[in-house]
Design a protein around this motif. Structure first.
Motif, PDB file in Angstrom:
ATOM      1  N   LEU A 192       1.170  20.770  -0.547  1.00  0.00           N
ATOM      2  CA  LEU A 192       0.297  19.836  -1.264  1.00  0.00           C
ATOM      3  C   LEU A 192       0.345  18.486  -0.547  1.00  0.00           C
ATOM      4  CD1 LEU A 192       1.076  20.630  -5.021  1.00  0.00           C
ATOM      5  CD2 LEU A 192      -0.537  21.733  -3.464  1.00  0.00           C
ATOM      6  N   ALA A 193      -0.455  18.382   0.514  1.00  0.00           N
ATOM      7  CA  ALA A 193      -0.406  17.183   1.358  1.00  0.00           C
ATOM      8  C   ALA A 193      -0.727  15.919   0.566  1.00  0.00           C
ATOM      9  CB  ALA A 193      -1.377  17.338   2.522  1.00  0.00           C
ATOM     10  N   GLY A 194      -1.657  16.018  -0.375  1.00  0.00           N
ATOM     11  CA  GLY A 194      -2.052  14.848  -1.148  1.00  0.00           C
ATOM     12  C   GLY A 194      -0.949  14.308  -2.037  1.00  0.00           C
ATOM     13  N   TYR A 195       0.038  15.146  -2.331  1.00  0.00           N
ATOM     14  CA  TYR A 195       1.169  14.730  -3.157  1.00  0.00           C
ATOM     15  C   TYR A 195       2.457  14.594  -2.330  1.00  0.00           C
ATOM     16  CZ  TYR A 195      -1.823  15.702  -7.160  1.00  0.00           C
ATOM     17  OH  TYR A 195      -2.859  15.696  -8.063  1.00  0.00           O
ATOM     18  N   ALA A 196       2.321  14.716  -1.018  1.00  0.00           N
ATOM     19  CA  ALA A 196       3.481  14.678  -0.128  1.00  0.00           C
ATOM     20  C   ALA A 196       4.514  15.712  -0.553  1.00  0.00           C
ATOM     21  CB  ALA A 196       4.095  13.277  -0.092  1.00  0.00           C
ATOM     22  N   ALA A 197       4.024  16.891  -0.942  1.00  0.00           N
ATOM     23  CA  ALA A 197       4.899  17.967  -1.410  1.00  0.00           C
ATOM     24  C   ALA A 197       4.851  19.128  -0.425  1.00  0.00           C
ATOM     25  CB  ALA A 197       4.472  18.441  -2.798  1.00  0.00           C
ATOM     26  N   GLU A 198       6.000  19.629  -0.053  1.00  0.00           N
ATOM     27  CA  GLU A 198       6.075  20.715   0.906  1.00  0.00           C
ATOM     28  C   GLU A 198       5.715  22.052   0.260  1.00  0.00           C
ATOM     29  OE1 GLU A 198       9.951  20.672   2.624  1.00  0.00           O
ATOM     30  OE2 GLU A 198       9.736  18.650   3.453  1.00  0.00           O
ATOM     31  N   ARG A 199       5.464  23.033   1.113  1.00  0.00           N
ATOM     32  CA  ARG A 199       5.167  24.382   0.644  1.00  0.00           C
ATOM     33  C   ARG A 199       6.304  24.885  -0.252  1.00  0.00           C
ATOM     34  NH1 ARG A 199       1.796  28.014   2.979  1.00  0.00           N
ATOM     35  NH2 ARG A 199       1.709  26.731   4.867  1.00  0.00           N
ATOM     36  N   GLY A 200       5.964  25.388  -1.403  1.00  0.00           N
ATOM     37  CA  GLY A 200       6.967  25.921  -2.323  1.00  0.00           C
ATOM     38  C   GLY A 200       7.418  24.945  -3.396  1.00  0.00           C
ATOM     39  N   GLU A 201       7.147  23.640  -3.202  1.00  0.00           N
ATOM     40  CA  GLU A 201       7.617  22.652  -4.186  1.00  0.00           C
ATOM     41  C   GLU A 201       6.939  22.825  -5.538  1.00  0.00           C
ATOM     42  OE1 GLU A 201       8.262  18.466  -3.430  1.00  0.00           O
ATOM     43  OE2 GLU A 201       8.466  18.861  -1.285  1.00  0.00           O
ATOM     44  N   LEU A 202       5.634  23.107  -5.541  1.00  0.00           N
ATOM     45  CA  LEU A 202       4.934  23.275  -6.817  1.00  0.00           C
ATOM     46  C   LEU A 202       5.491  24.474  -7.573  1.00  0.00           C
ATOM     47  CD1 LEU A 202       2.720  22.543  -8.838  1.00  0.00           C
ATOM     48  CD2 LEU A 202       1.124  23.953  -7.505  1.00  0.00           C
ATOM     49  N   TRP A 203       5.776  25.566  -6.846  1.00  0.00           N
ATOM     50  CA  TRP A 203       6.326  26.752  -7.513  1.00  0.00           C
ATOM     51  C   TRP A 203       7.713  26.458  -8.065  1.00  0.00           C
ATOM     52  CZ3 TRP A 203       5.462  30.714 -10.198  1.00  0.00           C
ATOM     53  CH2 TRP A 203       6.453  31.680 -10.421  1.00  0.00           C
ATOM     54  N   GLU A 204       8.558  25.792  -7.286  1.00  0.00           N
ATOM     55  CA  GLU A 204       9.904  25.480  -7.764  1.00  0.00           C
ATOM     56  C   GLU A 204       9.850  24.603  -9.017  1.00  0.00           C
ATOM     57  OE1 GLU A 204      12.738  24.008  -5.030  1.00  0.00           O
ATOM     58  OE2 GLU A 204      12.476  25.626  -3.587  1.00  0.00           O
ATOM     59  N   HIS A 205       8.985  23.577  -8.983  1.00  0.00           N
ATOM     60  CA  HIS A 205       8.860  22.697 -10.147  1.00  0.00           C
ATOM     61  C   HIS A 205       8.347  23.486 -11.350  1.00  0.00           C
ATOM     62  CE1 HIS A 205       7.948  19.332 -12.720  1.00  0.00           C
ATOM     63  NE2 HIS A 205       6.683  19.710 -12.771  1.00  0.00           N
ATOM     64  N   SER A 206       7.365  24.330 -11.144  1.00  0.00           N
ATOM     65  CA  SER A 206       6.794  25.123 -12.238  1.00  0.00           C
ATOM     66  C   SER A 206       7.825  26.086 -12.808  1.00  0.00           C
ATOM     67  CB  SER A 206       5.566  25.901 -11.733  1.00  0.00           C
ATOM     68  OG  SER A 206       4.582  25.020 -11.232  1.00  0.00           O
ATOM     69  N   LEU A 207       8.623  26.691 -11.930  1.00  0.00           N
ATOM     70  CA  LEU A 207       9.635  27.645 -12.373  1.00  0.00           C
ATOM     71  C   LEU A 207      10.711  26.951 -13.209  1.00  0.00           C
ATOM     72  CD1 LEU A 207      10.792  30.525 -12.302  1.00  0.00           C
ATOM     73  CD2 LEU A 207      11.938  29.920 -10.153  1.00  0.00           C
ATOM     74  N   LEU A 208      11.212  25.801 -12.744  1.00  0.00           N
ATOM     75  CA  LEU A 208      12.244  25.102 -13.520  1.00  0.00           C
ATOM     76  C   LEU A 208      11.673  24.579 -14.837  1.00  0.00           C
ATOM     77  CD1 LEU A 208      15.036  24.047 -13.989  1.00  0.00           C
ATOM     78  CD2 LEU A 208      14.566  22.131 -12.455  1.00  0.00           C
ATOM     79  N   THR A 209      10.437  24.089 -14.820  1.00  0.00           N
ATOM     80  CA  THR A 209       9.798  23.649 -16.065  1.00  0.00           C
ATOM     81  C   THR A 209       9.699  24.808 -17.046  1.00  0.00           C
ATOM     82  OG1 THR A 209       8.494  21.958 -14.918  1.00  0.00           O
ATOM     83  CG2 THR A 209       7.702  22.661 -17.077  1.00  0.00           C
ATOM     84  N   ALA A 210       9.348  25.992 -16.541  1.00  0.00           N
ATOM     85  CA  ALA A 210       9.228  27.176 -17.400  1.00  0.00           C
ATOM     86  C   ALA A 210      10.570  27.558 -18.006  1.00  0.00           C
ATOM     87  CB  ALA A 210       8.663  28.344 -16.589  1.00  0.00           C
ATOM     88  N   ILE A 211      11.612  27.575 -17.180  1.00  0.00           N
ATOM     89  CA  ILE A 211      12.950  27.940 -17.668  1.00  0.00           C
ATOM     90  C   ILE A 211      13.443  26.920 -18.689  1.00  0.00           C
ATOM     91  CG2 ILE A 211      15.371  28.191 -16.977  1.00  0.00           C
ATOM     92  CD1 ILE A 211      14.288  29.298 -14.270  1.00  0.00           C
ATOM     93  N   ALA A 212      13.250  25.634 -18.372  1.00  0.00           N
ATOM     94  CA  ALA A 212      13.674  24.576 -19.303  1.00  0.00           C
ATOM     95  C   ALA A 212      12.896  24.652 -20.609  1.00  0.00           C
ATOM     96  CB  ALA A 212      13.491  23.211 -18.652  1.00  0.00           C
TER      97      ALA A 212
END
Length: 283
Positions: A98-118
């Motif tokens: 996600l270049a527009g957010y300065a986020a590397e490949r996989g960061e959105l999935w990791e954030h989504s996964l931890l948000t889901a678990i939490a």
């Protein structure tokens, strides 16, 4: 012009697979069964391969190879199966940088996964009945709009950050609106409709930063994801420049009167589960 281009991009994204859609629908019902989930997975060769890949990863440390879908589903649980299904059929959403957010490949999935678990852990503390399955699925999906907006905010990341820091924008989402006339929660809702998601999940996507604006019947779920999102970012697992750039609504306590000790326990449990799950998914 950009707004029309954003909508056009959403329409070009692949729909969710039939398997993912069926699993989401099944998890929305109270009568879902182990056998039904196993049957859906078995009819989808790609999903079967991904489920077996995850369950046999070193992170789960089973000590023996699982070759049966029914055993894999039994071990992983229906919430994780739904997460695997969504990730498998939406690589253009979760698998890109996600270049527009300065986020590397996989960061959105990791954030989504931890948000889901939490969110799943937090659901048990709600003052109203709230299904952990819904909280998990909503957590996985809450930030899908960022994948849509990324190319449109590319090159404007510094400008958006400056708007937040100078208080020209209240938070990163308002900065998105100033730049694009829309924000990731609104874009995510449009994508959710394209994927034919149910109304409660659409509400979680649309209002996860402004839960007080959600339809009343969906507020427990939306506030749950709002808090799960905050916990993930406090853990340092966000999406690049947008991490910790949106506040926590004080009214969350009306739905989740969680003590400091309880929150610490949730934080620890979610962190442990996340580390195991992210390794299984990403290696």
């Amino acid at each position: 012009m950009e707004l029309r281009e954003i909508v056009d991009k959403i329409k070009r994204l692949s729909p969710l697979s039939a398997s993912a859609t069926q699993l989401i629908e099944l998890m929305q019902s109270s009568g879902s069964s182990f056998e039904q989930i196993t049957h859906i997975v078995e009819l989808d060769a790609a999903l079967t391969a991904n489920v077996l890949k995850v369950v046999n990863s070193p992170a789960f440390g089973l000590g023996h190879k699982v070759t049966s879908v029914s055993r894999a589903v039994s071990f992983l649980g229906e919430k994780m199966i739904a997460g695997i299904a969504i990730a498998s059929c939406a690589p253009e959403v979760y698998g890109e940088e996600l270049a527009g957010y300065a986020a590397e490949r996989g960061e959105l999935w990791e954030h989504s996964l931890l948000t889901a678990i939490a969110s799943r852990e937090i659901a048990a503390y709600c003052t109203e009945p709230l299904r952990a399955e819904d909280a998990f699925t909503a957590g996985i999906l809450h930030d899908i709009g960022k994948s849509v907006l990324s190319q449109f905010v590319a090159g404007k990341t510094h400008e958006l950050m400056e708007a937040v820091e100078s208080k020209a924008a209240q938070d990163f989402m308002e900065a998105e609106r100033l730049a694009l006339e829309t924000d990731h929660s609104e874009a995510g809702m449009v994508l959710g409709k394209h994927w034919r998601l149910p109304a409660n999940l659409l509400a979680a996507i649309r209002y996860h930063h402004t839960p007080h604006k959600a339809p009343e019947e969906y507020r427990p779920l939306v506030y749950c994801v709002h808090l799960g999102d905050a916990l993930a970012q406090m853990h340092g697992v966000g999406t690049g420049a947008a991490t910790l750039q949106c506040g926590l609504e004080p009214t969350v306590c009306d739905y989740f009167p969680i003590s400091e000790d309880e929150f610490q326990a949730i934080f620890l449990d979610a962190s442990i589960e996340f580390e195991k799950s992210r390794t299984a998914f990403l290696g």
